[in-house]
Design a protein around this motif. Structure first.
Motif, mmCIF file in Angstrom:
data_model
loop_
_atom_site.group_PDB
_atom_site.id
_atom_site.type_symbol
_atom_site.label_atom_id
_atom_site.label_comp_id
_atom_site.label_asym_id
_atom_site.label_seq_id
_atom_site.Cartn_x
_atom_site.Cartn_y
_atom_site.Cartn_z
ATOM 1 N N ALA A 407 0.823 -1.216 0.000
ATOM 2 C CA ALA A 407 0.000 0.000 0.000
ATOM 3 C C ALA A 407 0.856 1.265 0.000
ATOM 4 C CB ALA A 407 -0.932 0.012 1.208
ATOM 5 N N GLU A 408 2.131 1.139 0.358
ATOM 6 C CA GLU A 408 3.025 2.283 0.407
ATOM 7 C C GLU A 408 3.651 2.494 -0.972
ATOM 8 O OE1 GLU A 408 3.798 4.484 2.763
ATOM 9 O OE2 GLU A 408 2.368 3.630 4.183
ATOM 10 N N ARG A 409 3.323 3.625 -1.586
ATOM 11 C CA ARG A 409 3.817 3.918 -2.932
ATOM 12 C C ARG A 409 4.504 5.267 -2.973
ATOM 13 N NH1 ARG A 409 0.171 1.434 -7.742
ATOM 14 N NH2 ARG A 409 -0.374 -0.547 -6.738
ATOM 15 N N PHE A 410 5.441 5.402 -3.900
ATOM 16 C CA PHE A 410 6.115 6.683 -4.098
ATOM 17 C C PHE A 410 6.448 6.832 -5.570
ATOM 18 C CE2 PHE A 410 9.577 3.692 -3.300
ATOM 19 C CZ PHE A 410 10.511 4.037 -4.267
ATOM 20 N N GLU A 411 6.781 8.059 -5.950
ATOM 21 C CA GLU A 411 7.138 8.367 -7.333
ATOM 22 C C GLU A 411 8.481 9.061 -7.401
ATOM 23 O OE1 GLU A 411 3.483 9.224 -10.207
ATOM 24 O OE2 GLU A 411 3.525 10.600 -8.500
ATOM 25 N N VAL A 412 9.225 8.791 -8.449
ATOM 26 C CA VAL A 412 10.392 9.586 -8.820
ATOM 27 C C VAL A 412 10.019 10.305 -10.106
ATOM 28 C CG1 VAL A 412 12.821 9.566 -9.479
ATOM 29 C CG2 VAL A 412 11.982 7.953 -7.752
ATOM 30 N N THR A 413 10.094 11.641 -10.080
ATOM 31 C CA THR A 413 9.623 12.444 -11.202
ATOM 32 C C THR A 413 10.664 13.472 -11.601
ATOM 33 O OG1 THR A 413 8.531 13.920 -9.646
ATOM 34 C CG2 THR A 413 7.185 12.176 -10.604
ATOM 35 N N VAL A 414 10.561 13.939 -12.837
ATOM 36 C CA VAL A 414 11.389 15.043 -13.319
ATOM 37 C C VAL A 414 10.668 16.343 -13.015
ATOM 38 C CG1 VAL A 414 12.511 16.095 -15.303
ATOM 39 C CG2 VAL A 414 12.350 13.603 -15.151
ATOM 40 N N GLN A 415 11.345 17.256 -12.331
ATOM 41 C CA GLN A 415 10.756 18.526 -11.954
ATOM 42 C C GLN A 415 10.942 19.563 -13.059
ATOM 43 O OE1 GLN A 415 8.896 18.559 -9.037
ATOM 44 N NE2 GLN A 415 9.393 16.420 -9.494
ATOM 45 N N PRO A 416 10.160 20.648 -13.027
ATOM 46 C CA PRO A 416 10.268 21.672 -14.079
ATOM 47 C C PRO A 416 11.681 22.219 -14.248
ATOM 48 C CG PRO A 416 8.292 22.031 -12.763
ATOM 49 C CD PRO A 416 9.050 20.941 -12.089
ATOM 50 N N GLU A 417 12.450 22.256 -13.142
ATOM 51 C CA GLU A 417 13.821 22.783 -13.235
ATOM 52 C C GLU A 417 14.775 21.770 -13.839
ATOM 53 O OE1 GLU A 417 12.085 22.362 -10.512
ATOM 54 O OE2 GLU A 417 11.635 24.327 -9.653
ATOM 55 N N GLY A 418 14.315 20.533 -14.058
ATOM 56 C CA GLY A 418 15.146 19.512 -14.675
ATOM 57 C C GLY A 418 15.715 18.483 -13.727
ATOM 58 N N HIS A 419 15.689 18.761 -12.377
ATOM 59 C CA HIS A 419 16.215 17.771 -11.444
ATOM 60 C C HIS A 419 15.132 16.760 -11.085
ATOM 61 C CE1 HIS A 419 14.557 20.975 -8.771
ATOM 62 N NE2 HIS A 419 14.110 19.927 -8.110
ATOM 63 N N LEU A 420 15.528 15.705 -10.357
ATOM 64 C CA LEU A 420 14.582 14.668 -9.968
ATOM 65 C C LEU A 420 14.032 14.943 -8.578
ATOM 66 C CD1 LEU A 420 16.382 11.406 -11.206
ATOM 67 C CD2 LEU A 420 14.688 12.826 -12.396
ATOM 68 N N GLY A 421 12.835 14.428 -8.330
ATOM 69 C CA GLY A 421 12.209 14.572 -7.023
ATOM 70 C C GLY A 421 11.554 13.272 -6.603
ATOM 71 N N TRP A 422 11.447 13.085 -5.291
ATOM 72 C CA TRP A 422 10.814 11.906 -4.690
ATOM 73 C C TRP A 422 9.599 12.371 -3.910
ATOM 74 C CZ3 TRP A 422 9.545 10.473 0.306
ATOM 75 C CH2 TRP A 422 9.352 9.107 0.566
ATOM 76 N N SER A 423 8.477 11.701 -4.087
ATOM 77 C CA SER A 423 7.279 12.082 -3.334
ATOM 78 C C SER A 423 6.466 10.839 -3.004
ATOM 79 C CB SER A 423 6.411 13.065 -4.131
ATOM 80 O OG SER A 423 5.999 12.493 -5.355
ATOM 81 N N ARG A 424 5.926 10.856 -1.791
ATOM 82 C CA ARG A 424 5.031 9.822 -1.326
ATOM 83 C C ARG A 424 3.627 10.366 -1.396
ATOM 84 N NH1 ARG A 424 5.755 7.987 4.686
ATOM 85 N NH2 ARG A 424 3.804 6.847 4.779
ATOM 86 N N LYS A 425 2.651 9.497 -1.626
ATOM 87 C CA LYS A 425 1.281 9.972 -1.749
ATOM 88 C C LYS A 425 0.885 10.769 -0.521
ATOM 89 C CE LYS A 425 -3.451 8.482 -2.608
ATOM 90 N NZ LYS A 425 -4.377 7.347 -2.828
ATOM 91 N N GLY A 426 0.401 11.974 -0.744
ATOM 92 C CA GLY A 426 -0.047 12.812 0.345
ATOM 93 C C GLY A 426 1.054 13.556 1.059
ATOM 94 N N ARG A 427 2.300 13.441 0.590
ATOM 95 C CA ARG A 427 3.413 14.108 1.261
ATOM 96 C C ARG A 427 4.172 14.990 0.283
ATOM 97 N NH1 ARG A 427 4.421 12.499 6.412
ATOM 98 N NH2 ARG A 427 3.331 10.643 7.115
ATOM 99 N N GLY A 428 5.030 15.824 0.838
ATOM 100 C CA GLY A 428 5.740 16.803 0.022
ATOM 101 C C GLY A 428 6.834 16.195 -0.834
#
Length: 481
Positions: A407-428
């Motif tokens: 049930a614990e999921r997270f994403e690694v995404t490309v941010q507008p500035e070009g760097h990567l970000g990590w986020s968990r559902k419902g968190r920053g």
């Protein structure tokens, strides 16, 4: 793989705007980058970064509160945080409750080492099976070595009925947590239990025949000069007007402003950083033979390592490190860090009104360590980074779920500035930097994401390395939701 080097950081030469304290522009992360080893941030920058509306800080120097400042907003309508804004202290409540329990030991009303069953009047801890003959003592409860379950509590919406202590301990409605029971042999190992402090609360009430809030007011809060603190649950109207609104992990305010904690000894204290700082000073005075809530012998017992790095209700520094006693608090919607160095009588209390505020409190503490030359420099670690290439981004970007906790999921995404970000559902969102073709790291938390197996266009499995261990995450395939 690139190496991580521990470095001690010198006092930063940063100018504070207007009358802002020097530490407020000197925050540093757990990891500093080789490309920006001297990078510092302002409190306001990091509040925006973590989504924290308000912060309050009190600084102790030479047994005096020398700084007490608020930053940001206490409420949705923008009331500013000041030195008198009250926050839910969460598990720092356990420190103050422990002082109260030890004060009763001083007067002979409680015993540290007798079985608690002799003084409980209205409820008894069930002892069955292999634990039928086990003794549970106040010392066990205060050191989290009673073998009890129920680590923490969720609180209750302000419009819902509250359970009695007996209902909380038995896990019966309207309590929203399981029954408090022995699950490991008492006295043998450290096992964090908020449930043990509910039992301590009942023990104190049964012994004195007083309700916990007025008992603590008269025994600890008033003698320590904590005039803006209370264990009253729910808050009275006057205290509520000074309270900061809590913020959930997704950035939304708590409906009703905050939750109610009838588990007062474990999580029910409302306080200010200045009041928590006063308690720290009072304990240091006791350690030094000066008048305080506790006598010198009892204060020394409190700070003595009992099991692991734990004294009586406080965490103590590991062997070989400068002497420190501390605790954190994490009730729903708030985060607190409280720490004292008794040999120099320095320390701080930092309180925020956000679930995402704990990392920020540690960044502020590092700035304070630099500015006030604390005995422990709280060094950051330097990480050697690699250039973020399209291949590295392609390898990591995607959605993942923890193998053992699907049930614990997270994403690694490309941010507008070009760097990567990590986020968990419902968190920053948390920034990520590359340490190499197969590893990313978060400068904020120190978390590492390591792609396992042979290099490929997309990693199917990641290892998440935290200070507390390692979790394995699996890429979520299309149609597997």
């Amino acid at each position: 793989m690139a190496s991580v080097l521990t470095i001690g950081l010198l006092i930063p030469q940063v100018a504070a705007a207007d009358d802002a304290p020097a530490f407020s522009t000197a925050l540093r992360r757990q990891l500093v980058l080789d490309t920006a080893p001297d990078q510092r941030f302002s409190i306001e920058e990091r509040m925006r970064h973590y989504g924290v509306p308000g912060v309050s800080v009190a600084v102790v120097e030479n047994c005096r509160v020398v700084e007490a400042r608020g930053f940001g907003s206490a409420t949705v309508d923008g009331r500013p945080v000041d030195a008198h804004t009250r926050f839910a202290a969460g598990s720092v409540s356990k420190v103050v409750a422990s002082v109260g329990a030890l004060a009763l030991v001083q007067t002979g009303q409680l015993s540290l080492d007798e079985d608690i069953s002799t003084q409980l009047r209205h409820w008894q801890l069930p002892r069955q099976g292999e634990f039928a003959d086990s003794n549970v003592t106040l010392r066990n409860l205060l050191t989290h070595s009673a073998g009890l379950n129920v680590a923490g509590f969720k609180g209750y919406p302000r419009d819902q009925p509250l359970p009695s202590l007996e209902q909380i301990l038995d896990g019966t409605a309207p309590a929203n947590t399981p029954a408090v029971r022995i699950e490991a042999e008492p006295g043998k190992a450290w096992r964090y239990s908020g449930g043990g402090f509910v039992l301590t609360q009942l023990l104190m009430e049964d012994t004195t025949q007083q309700k916990f809030a007025p008992l603590m007011r008269d025994t600890v809060l008033a003698p320590a000069g904590m005039k803006e603190s209370t264990y009253q649950q729910p808050l009275d109207a006057a205290s509520a007007r000074q309270a900061a609104t809590g913020t959930l992990a997704d950035g939304t305010p708590i409906p009703g402003g905050w939750r109610v904690y009838p588990e007062q000894a474990a999580a029910g204290l409302w306080s200010t950083p200045s009041d928590l700082a006063r308690l720290g000073i009072d304990l240091v005075h006791s350690l030094r033979g000066k008048p305080g809530v506790l006598d010198t012998d009892m204060a020394k017992q409190m700070m003595q390592r009992q099991i692991g790095n734990w004294g009586l209700g406080v965490e103590v520094s590991p062997e070989g490190k400068p002497r420190k006693f501390s605790h954190t608090g994490a009730p729903v919607g708030y985060r607190t860090l409280w720490l004292m160095y008794p040999d120099t009588c320095q320390g701080a209390a930092i309180m925020t009104n956000a679930d995402e505020g704990m990392t920020l409190t540690h960044e502020i503490a590092r700035a304070l360590a630099d500015t006030w030359r604390w005995p422990d420099a709280a060094p950051s670690s330097m990480v050697t980074t690699s250039a973020l290439t399209p291949e590295i981004s392609a390898r990591f970007v995607g959605e993942y779920q923890l193998r053992d906790f699907p049930a614990e999921r997270f994403e690694v995404t490309v941010q507008p500035e070009g760097h990567l970000g990590w986020s968990r559902k419902g968190r920053g969102l948390r920034d990520l930097v590359a340490k190499g073709p197969m590893e990313l790291v978060s400068p904020d938390s120190g978390m590492r994401l390591v792609a396992t197996g042979e290099p490929s266009a997309q990693a199917d499995t990641l290892e998440l390395h935290f200070p507390g261990g390692v979790n394995v995450a699996l890429r979520v395939k299309e149609g597997s939701r």
